[in-house]
Design an enzyme around this catalytic site. Sequence first.
Site, short mmCIF file in Angstrom:
data_model
loop_
_atom_site.label_atom_id
_atom_site.label_comp_id
_atom_site.label_asym_id
_atom_site.label_seq_id
_atom_site.Cartn_x
_atom_site.Cartn_y
_atom_site.Cartn_z
N ASP A 196 0.25 -17.67 3.85
CA ASP A 196 -0.70 -18.56 3.20
C ASP A 196 -1.09 -19.72 4.13
O ASP A 196 -2.25 -20.08 4.26
CB ASP A 196 -0.18 -19.05 1.84
CG ASP A 196 1.28 -19.50 1.89
OD1 ASP A 196 1.92 -19.39 2.96
OD2 ASP A 196 1.79 -19.94 0.84
N LYS B 22 5.86 -13.67 4.54
CA LYS B 22 6.14 -14.58 3.43
C LYS B 22 7.60 -14.34 3.01
O LYS B 22 7.90 -14.05 1.85
CB LYS B 22 5.14 -14.28 2.29
CG LYS B 22 5.19 -15.24 1.15
CD LYS B 22 4.23 -16.40 1.28
CE LYS B 22 4.50 -17.36 0.14
NZ LYS B 22 3.67 -18.55 0.14
N ASP C 205 -4.67 -6.83 6.30
CA ASP C 205 -5.96 -6.43 5.75
C ASP C 205 -6.78 -7.67 5.39
O ASP C 205 -7.93 -7.85 5.82
CB ASP C 205 -5.71 -5.55 4.52
CG ASP C 205 -6.95 -4.83 4.04
OD1 ASP C 205 -8.01 -4.97 4.69
OD2 ASP C 205 -6.87 -4.13 3.02
N ASP D 169 -9.91 -9.72 7.66
CA ASP D 169 -11.25 -9.90 7.08
C ASP D 169 -11.63 -11.38 7.08
O ASP D 169 -12.79 -11.74 7.30
CB ASP D 169 -11.31 -9.35 5.65
CG ASP D 169 -11.65 -7.87 5.60
OD1 ASP D 169 -11.34 -7.16 6.59
OD2 ASP D 169 -12.22 -7.42 4.60
N TYR E 239 0.83 -1.20 0.00
CA TYR E 239 0.00 0.00 0.00
C TYR E 239 0.87 1.26 0.00
O TYR E 239 0.48 2.31 0.50
CB TYR E 239 -0.96 0.01 1.19
CG TYR E 239 -2.02 -1.08 1.15
CD1 TYR E 239 -2.25 -1.81 -0.01
CD2 TYR E 239 -2.79 -1.38 2.26
CE1 TYR E 239 -3.21 -2.81 -0.05
CE2 TYR E 239 -3.75 -2.38 2.23
CZ TYR E 239 -3.96 -3.09 1.06
OH TYR E 239 -4.92 -4.07 1.02
#
Length: 326
Positions: free
Chosen positions: A199, A167, A223, A227, A120
């Site tokens: 993951d 990661k 983010d 969610d 971002y």
Amino acid sequence: MTHEIAVIPGDGIGQEVTPAAIEVLESFPIDFEFVEAEAGDAVLAETGEALPQETYDLAASADATLFGAVGETAADVILPLRTAVDSFVNIRPAKAYPGVDAVRPETDLVFLRENTEGVYSGLEDRLTQDVSTLTRVVTESASKRLAEFACDYVAGDEHDGFSIVHKANVMRETDGLFRDTVRDVAEEQGVETNEVLMDAFATRVCLDPEQFDVVVCPNLAGDVLSDLAAGLVGGLGLLPSANIGPERAVFEPVHGTAPDIAGEGIANPAAMILSTAMLLEYLGYEAESAAVDDAVEATLEEGPRTADLGGDASTDDVTEAIIDRL
Ligand code: NAI
Ligand code: MG
């Protein structure tokens, strides 16, 4: 001591749940000064600006900001508001409540998400007709202040350290720096950590959320994974969040403006009121914060409930029931 609170209700149900939050705060003998300001779709239509300068300045100077929700202008409002308080961490608890249908009722997690960089960064380019690129930025300084915050957050008896989600096996430079920095700070401070690839985390948290508690992650991972955790506890409607900066903070429900129910007075105020509990804790009112959490939890369990939770109570009914329990 007076606490100046910027209040930005925004659009849609933001206009309905924000007054509920103010009522809860006003039920305590604490000296708050509420200053209301506009942001969002409606003020854009009126003035051509989704986030008027005076609203930005207010958030940048108030002790804390309560933000409801805005519609299509969300990115134009929330990102600058986070910048206004120099927010480096987004705290997102995802907790299942008794009495609320959850995929995984045993879920009780807190995400500490890096709030300024990663993918971002805003550094995107369209190089040719065929190719566009994005620069993923990770800094030692941002990773370090997140890690220091995380170490403070888990201090005390309630938590056994935190998980670092990354990661770094693929994004060796960026997530490598993130992981090493967070791990080093934790080690220095004697805080226990474990590492999970992002993951693998997605799978493991669905199968067995109880193995996690506090989760520290880069921006995009935080983010998406928070969610995902919201899905495990029964949707976005109940989740609060806090954007913390060095000296101020913005508190907001995770949900949006809910255009399908806006204007009917039936929005669930729980996420917004839980966000005020986070605000109280931030300002040092820990007992009051815990009281609000408990009152919301008891109301979710015993009712009254709004339509999203299968009840027929109004926003006001639920707010009143929560305040009665305080
Ligand atoms: P949404 O969160 O507004 O609504 C999703 C679903 O959840 C709807 O069915 C809604 O009725 C329900 N819901 C959400 N909060 C609820 C509450 N407190 N009580 C009862 N039901 C609730 O997400 P959606 O539909 O994706 O977005 C609607 C608008 O909100 C869009 O314009 C979007 O840009 C904006 N948005 C703003 C955010 C913010 O200001 N932080 C965050 C997410 C979306
Ligand atoms: Mg999101």
